[in-house]
Design a protein around this motif. Structure first.
Motif, PDB file in Angstrom:
ATOM      1  N   GLU A  58       0.829  -1.210   0.000  1.00 52.03           N
ATOM      2  CA  GLU A  58       0.000   0.000   0.000  1.00 52.03           C
ATOM      3  C   GLU A  58       0.869   1.267   0.000  1.00 52.03           C
ATOM      4  OE1 GLU A  58      -3.059   0.034  -0.523  1.00 52.03           O
ATOM      5  OE2 GLU A  58      -3.313  -2.144  -0.427  1.00 52.03           O
ATOM      6  N   ASN A  64       0.795   4.036  -2.773  1.00 51.64           N
ATOM      7  CA  ASN A  64       0.607   5.420  -2.344  1.00 51.64           C
ATOM      8  C   ASN A  64       1.705   6.315  -2.915  1.00 51.64           C
ATOM      9  OD1 ASN A  64       1.333   7.618  -0.107  1.00 51.64           O
ATOM     10  ND2 ASN A  64      -0.867   7.214  -0.005  1.00 51.64           N
ATOM     11  N   VAL A 113       1.171   6.849  -6.641  1.00 47.80           N
ATOM     12  CA  VAL A 113       0.111   7.816  -6.903  1.00 47.80           C
ATOM     13  C   VAL A 113       0.647   9.237  -6.775  1.00 47.80           C
ATOM     14  CG1 VAL A 113      -2.067   8.746  -6.007  1.00 47.80           C
ATOM     15  CG2 VAL A 113      -1.783   6.273  -6.302  1.00 47.80           C
ATOM     16  N   MET A 135      -5.475   1.704  -4.330  1.00 50.80           N
ATOM     17  CA  MET A 135      -5.103   2.611  -3.246  1.00 50.80           C
ATOM     18  C   MET A 135      -6.131   2.518  -2.117  1.00 50.80           C
ATOM     19  SD  MET A 135      -4.319   6.698  -3.452  1.00 50.80           S
ATOM     20  CE  MET A 135      -6.047   7.096  -3.724  1.00 50.80           C
ATOM     21  N   GLY A 138      -0.022  11.712  -0.183  1.00 48.20           N
ATOM     22  CA  GLY A 138      -0.786  10.464  -0.192  1.00 48.20           C
ATOM     23  C   GLY A 138      -0.938   9.978   1.243  1.00 48.20           C
TER      24      GLY A 138
END
Length: 601
Positions: A54, A58, A61, A234, A295
């Motif tokens: 994750e 993150n 992103v 996400m 993020g």
């Protein structure tokens, strides 16, 4: 106090006194701890893996959004550069920034009539091309610093001119600007909260003086499209703010158009931060724009994503524990039941039931215990029968002794009177024999069961002296006794029956060289006494029969040869043990050798 007593009673009843219950308890505790440790390790591993995944998503992103903003900065910069590259377009733009809109229109008409190639829609078409090439461009505006006016090209092919705007604060360099920088007078719709602005300075190519700005409004939908591929993976959300905390974009739409309350925590650039809740944070500041991209993954979201896995691990762990414990419970219970059978059999044996036997099932340790127990009970029954029979024999001996008991003083006085009468009549041999007989009788009625070898030899010498008088010079004896064994312990009347057996069955009356010898010595911690003679000997058949009779338990009711020898042999075995007793060797016409073996004491 009562509760502690109950727990102690429960422990004493079900665990302290029951080994298999303790084994099962220890096994269950060990199994549960092992599975719990394994489950925790598995959960921790997947939790860390999921966390790293994750955090990676993150980060990607944030990087994608950062790249997106960099590209949009390049769009505004390229727009200005293209304005400079087209001379005709540059003249139109600079004229618009330095004159009113009416003058600009007259300027376009005049140029159109003066030049047949001049296109009055050239600037309009130029801006429209950006709407087509950049789908997220909403408005492109030209701001005149000199006139404080604003010329706006909308993406719906409409144009708008706003003259003499007041209190306009625009950045003096290339910078991402939230639309809040642009007041209402600039014509940017305040109702559209999903718009952000990039302003680029326009300078005079001659004087390099700042004459105005190109302002490009972008729809924030382009931000979402930049990470749309990763959006489903996400777990958290994305926040994009200006330097003062104005929120340009919020994927959750909670803070869009507002001040972000946790800007200070984001600026700390720590991996973990206390926002609305404890969260993992990855931040990035766009160079030259002071725009912050963050993020954010709340820890509760990660925990929620692991909830299903955690529940499955818990269910599988419980199932495995129940399965393993059940598999162990069955054989342990069977072992416990078999052990209870052994315990009950032992209690019956303790109560005197010699008929008890333990069923033998499988070839294991409990089978060996049961088999040895059954053999022990059988041996015990045999031993008890043997001891019981010996006790009956002892009672018979005591009864016979009681029945044949004679007053010793009366016997001594009678024998003494006979001896004196024989001497007075000139029968000295008879008197001496009567004296020896009285001494033998005195020794035989002593209550001691165990005497020294010296005392036993002295008693044998009296017997031999008595018979030497009877057989005159036809019988002699020889004693070879080591001095160190004279004080050894022997059972009384061990040798006399052996000597009597020789005197009754072995002496050859016609010979004058009859000899009996007694030899005693120690060998391998055993006292060995050999009574050897040169008499008639024993035939092979009778010798074998005699040897077999010595293996039987002696009884007055058991027929057989040489009761005296059997009596001596049984008394030795009963007193010293079955490994001791008599051995007989004989050759007809040569003689007999009786060997007595007892422990050397």
């Amino acid at each position: 106090m009562r509760r502690s007593m109950k727990w102690s009673d429960l422990y004493y009843k079900h665990f302290k006194q029951k080994l298999f219950n303790r084994i099962l308890l220890i096994f269950c505790v060990t199994t549960i701890m092992a599975f719990i440790s394994l489950s925790c390790s598995i959960y921790f591993y997947f939790n860390q893996t999921n966390k790293q995944k994750e955090l990676y998503v993150n980060k990607q992103v944030v990087e994608n959004i950062g790249d997106y903003f960099t590209k949009k900065k390049d769009v505004a910069r390229n727009l200005v550069q293209q304005l400079y590259s087209d001379e005709s377009l540059t003249q139109d733009v600079f004229y618009l920034l330095q004159h009113d809109f009416s003058e600009f229109v007259s300027y376009q008409i005049e140029r159109y009539y003066r030049s047949s190639v001049y296109n009055s829609k050239r600037m309009e078409n130029f801006f429209k091309s950006y709407f087509y090439s950049e789908g997220d461009v909403q408005d492109i505006s030209l701001f005149s610093k000199q006139l404080s006016s604003l010329f706006i090209f909308h993406n719906n092919n409409q144009m708008e001119y706003i003259a003499h705007t007041e209190n306009v604060m625009l950045p003096n360099s290339i910078q991402l600007v939230h639309k809040g920088y642009v007041p209402k007078e600039m014509g940017v719709s305040t109702e559209e909260t999903n718009v952000y602005t990039i302003a680029e300075t326009i300078k005079s190519p001659v004087t390099l003086e700042n004459v105005g700005n190109v302002i490009v409004d972008f729809n924030t939908n382009g931000i979402y499209k930049s990470y749309q591929v990763l959006a489903q993976q996400m777990k958290g959300y994305v926040i994009v703010t200006t330097a003062n905390g104005d929120v340009i974009y919020d994927s959750t739409h909670r803070y869009t158009g507002k001040q972000y309350p946790y800007l200070r925590q984001l600026l700390d650039k720590k991996e973990e931060a206390e926002l609305e809740e404890p969260s993992y944070v990855h931040t990035k500041i766009i160079s030259g724009s002071d725009v912050l991209i963050a993020g954010i993954i709340p820890k509760s979201h990660l925990a929620e994503s692991m909830r299903v896995l955690r529940n499955w691990i818990f269910i599988l762990t419980v199932i495995c524990i129940i399965g393993v414990v059940s598999l162990a419970y069955v054989p342990i219970t069977r072992f416990s039941k078999r052990t209870q059978l052994i315990i009950r059999a032992m209690k019956k044996l303790q109560m005197g039931d010699l008929s008890v036997r333990i069923p033998v099932e499988k070839d294991d340790e409990l089978y060996q215990i049961a088999d040895h127990f059954n053999m022990m009970v059988l041996d015990l029954k045999t031993h008890i029968d043997k001891v019981y029979l010996s006790e009956l024999n002892q009672k018979n001996v005591e009864m016979i002794a009681l029945q044949s008991q004679i007053n010793p003083h009366f016997l001594y006085n009678t024998l003494e009177a006979i001896r004196m009468r024989a001497i007075s009549q000139g029968a000295k041999d008879a008197g001496e024999m009567i004296y020896i007989l009285a001494m033998l009788f005195r020794n035989s009625i002593k209550k001691d069961m165990v005497v020294t070898l010296l005392e036993e030899i002295e008693h044998c010498k009296l017997c031999l002296e008595l018979f030497s008088i009877r057989y005159k010079d036809r019988l002699s004896y020889d004693l070879d006794i080591a001095p160190e064994v004279m004080q050894s312990q022997v059972i009384k009347l061990t040798l006399q029956p052996i000597i009597e057996n020789y005197l009754v069955h072995g002496v050859r009356m016609d010979d004058i060289d009859n000899l009996i010898s007694i030899q005693a010595f120690v060998r391998d911690e055993e006292l060995v006494i050999e009574v050897r003679d040169n008499g008639n000997g024993i035939s092979a058949d009778k010798l074998e029969q005699l040897r077999q009779s010595l293996q039987l338990i002696y009884s007055f009711h058991t027929p057989g040869p040489s009761i005296g020898l059997r009596n001596v042999n049984e008394r030795i075995k009963l007193y010293f043990g079955s490994e001791y007793g008599l051995e007989i060797e004989s050759t007809p016409g040569i003689g007999t050798n009786v060997i007595v073996k007892i422990p050397y004491q």
